[in-house]
Design a protein around this motif. Structure first.
Motif, short mmCIF file in Angstrom:
data_model
loop_
_atom_site.label_atom_id
_atom_site.label_comp_id
_atom_site.label_asym_id
_atom_site.label_seq_id
_atom_site.Cartn_x
_atom_site.Cartn_y
_atom_site.Cartn_z
N THR A 1 -7.48 1.67 3.02
CA THR A 1 -7.50 0.35 3.69
C THR A 1 -6.26 -0.51 3.40
OG1 THR A 1 -9.97 -0.20 3.61
CG2 THR A 1 -8.54 -1.94 3.91
N MET A 2 -5.74 -0.46 2.13
CA MET A 2 -4.48 -1.21 1.88
C MET A 2 -3.26 -0.27 2.49
SD MET A 2 -5.32 -2.76 -1.83
CE MET A 2 -6.46 -1.62 -2.51
N LEU A 3 -3.40 0.94 2.50
CA LEU A 3 -1.95 1.71 2.71
C LEU A 3 -2.06 1.38 4.46
CD1 LEU A 3 -2.53 5.11 1.02
CD2 LEU A 3 -0.63 3.38 0.70
N ARG A 4 -3.05 1.22 5.14
CA ARG A 4 -2.94 1.15 6.56
C ARG A 4 -2.64 -0.26 6.79
NH1 ARG A 4 -7.67 1.06 8.65
NH2 ARG A 4 -9.11 1.81 6.58
N GLU A 5 -3.23 -1.30 6.33
CA GLU A 5 -2.75 -2.62 6.40
C GLU A 5 -1.39 -2.91 6.07
OE1 GLU A 5 -5.65 -5.88 6.31
OE2 GLU A 5 -7.41 -4.35 6.35
N MET A 6 -0.93 -2.43 5.13
CA MET A 6 0.38 -2.71 4.93
C MET A 6 1.50 -2.12 5.52
SD MET A 6 0.01 -2.13 0.44
CE MET A 6 1.56 -2.30 0.01
N GLU A 7 1.09 -0.73 6.05
CA GLU A 7 2.11 -0.18 7.18
C GLU A 7 1.95 -1.03 8.43
OE1 GLU A 7 2.59 4.15 9.22
OE2 GLU A 7 1.17 3.87 7.87
N ALA A 8 0.73 -1.38 8.80
CA ALA A 8 0.67 -2.22 10.20
C ALA A 8 1.54 -3.66 10.07
CB ALA A 8 -0.64 -2.67 10.40
N HIS A 9 1.73 -4.36 8.82
CA HIS A 9 2.54 -5.51 8.54
C HIS A 9 4.04 -5.36 8.51
CE1 HIS A 9 3.78 -9.13 7.03
NE2 HIS A 9 3.92 -8.59 5.87
#
Length: 301
Positions: free
Chosen positions: A183-191
């Motif tokens: 979850t955190m990897l995907r959201e950090m990449e989106a940001h």
């Protein structure tokens, strides 16, 4: 006449003896110097960055000192950083602590973030995972506090157990940990628009990460041996090889790190935000920034 010739012979013999003594002394001095140089630790003789050092060097990581691209990771514990001095010492990158859990910001993050940029040191922000806080809350906290700077290095997700935490020393089940990381990897990449780097240590990697997230660049800790001796089947992009480094611009101990590749591969990483070894595969799916044709042509060096 005879007496003069005998005197001449004695003079020549005396000169030859002196010459041999001098030559013998020179040879012995050369040998002594050679032996002395062998006694110096590898990190002192082979470092590409002579102004940097280690308060407690370990022979097991001597190879790291010979690698061309070195950097540091920084948090409030390093105090005031002289970023210009750090860059002049040959520092090629810095990872800066930004956030932890869902409610903590390193109180020197912004100072270090903009100080590094002003000095021309490529830098990325890292988030320290707190296993007692939901992943989406931690990702939102990172997003709130870390600027989405297109010139920054990829963000870092720091995953290790919080064994020294007063409030959350527990370990979570493997499947739960993997789901939180995902979850955190995907959201950090989106940001940030850049594929995050995973930082981890030996224990957490063995218990949770072996065989997982292989499309992501890894930054691993190994301070007493080369990475392949401590991590099973794990290709690394960054290696943290000491926690007792000494670098101009920082007072006291600082973590030192190295990048796996050449100077040209480092330029490719900075420009593309992808490990050069993965560039062609990931770029085909829009996961990397574009490289110029010259760099792309030499990507397999």
């Amino acid at each position: 006449m005879k007496t003069r010739r005998r005197s001449s012979r004695r003079s020549k013999s005396s000169g030859l003896t002196t010459f041999l003594r001098v030559a013998r002394f020179g040879a012995l001095a050369t040998i002594a110097l050679g032996l002395a140089s062998c006694a110096v630790t590898p990190s002192m003789t082979s470092s590409r960055y002579p102004t940097k050092s280690d308060a407690r060097p370990h022979h097991g990581v001597a190879k790291a000192h010979r690698m061309p691209i070195h950097g540091v990771d920084i948090s409030k514990w390093q105090g005031k950083v002289d970023w210009a001095a750090l860059r002049q010492a040959g520092t090629k990158f810095a990872f800066i602590k930004a956030t932890e859990g869902g409610d903590h910001v390193d109180n020197r993050f912004m100072e270090n973030w903009y100080g590094a940029k002003q000095a021309g040191v490529p830098r990325g922000a890292y988030h320290f995972v707190y296993w007692c806080r939901p992943a989406h809350e931690q990702a939102a906290w990172f997003r709130k506090n870390v600027p989405a700077d297109p010139e920054a290095l990829p963000p870092v997700l720091d995953v290790e157990w919080n064994g020294q935490s007063v409030n959350c020393p527990k370990k979570v089940p493997r499947e739960q940990a993997l789901a939180m990381i995902d979850t955190m990897l995907r959201e950090m990449e989106a940001h940030t628009g850049k594929r995050p780097i995973i930082y981890t240590d030996i224990t957490f990697h063995k218990e949770i990460l072996e065989g997982e997230f292989n499309d992501y660049p890894y930054w691993i800790r190994s301070t007493a041996a080369e990475p392949h001796e401590r991590y099973s089947n794990r290709r690394w992009t960054f290696w943290q090889f000491t926690t007792t480094g000494r670098v101009p611009g920082v007072t006291g101990d600082v973590d030192r790190n190295t990048f796996y590749g050449t100077e040209n591969q480092w330029r490719m990483f900075v420009q593309s935000a992808c490990d050069p070894r993965d560039y062609r595969r990931l770029a085909a799916h829009g996961r990397c920034q574009p490289l110029d044709p010259i760099q792309t042509a030499s990507i397999d060096e």
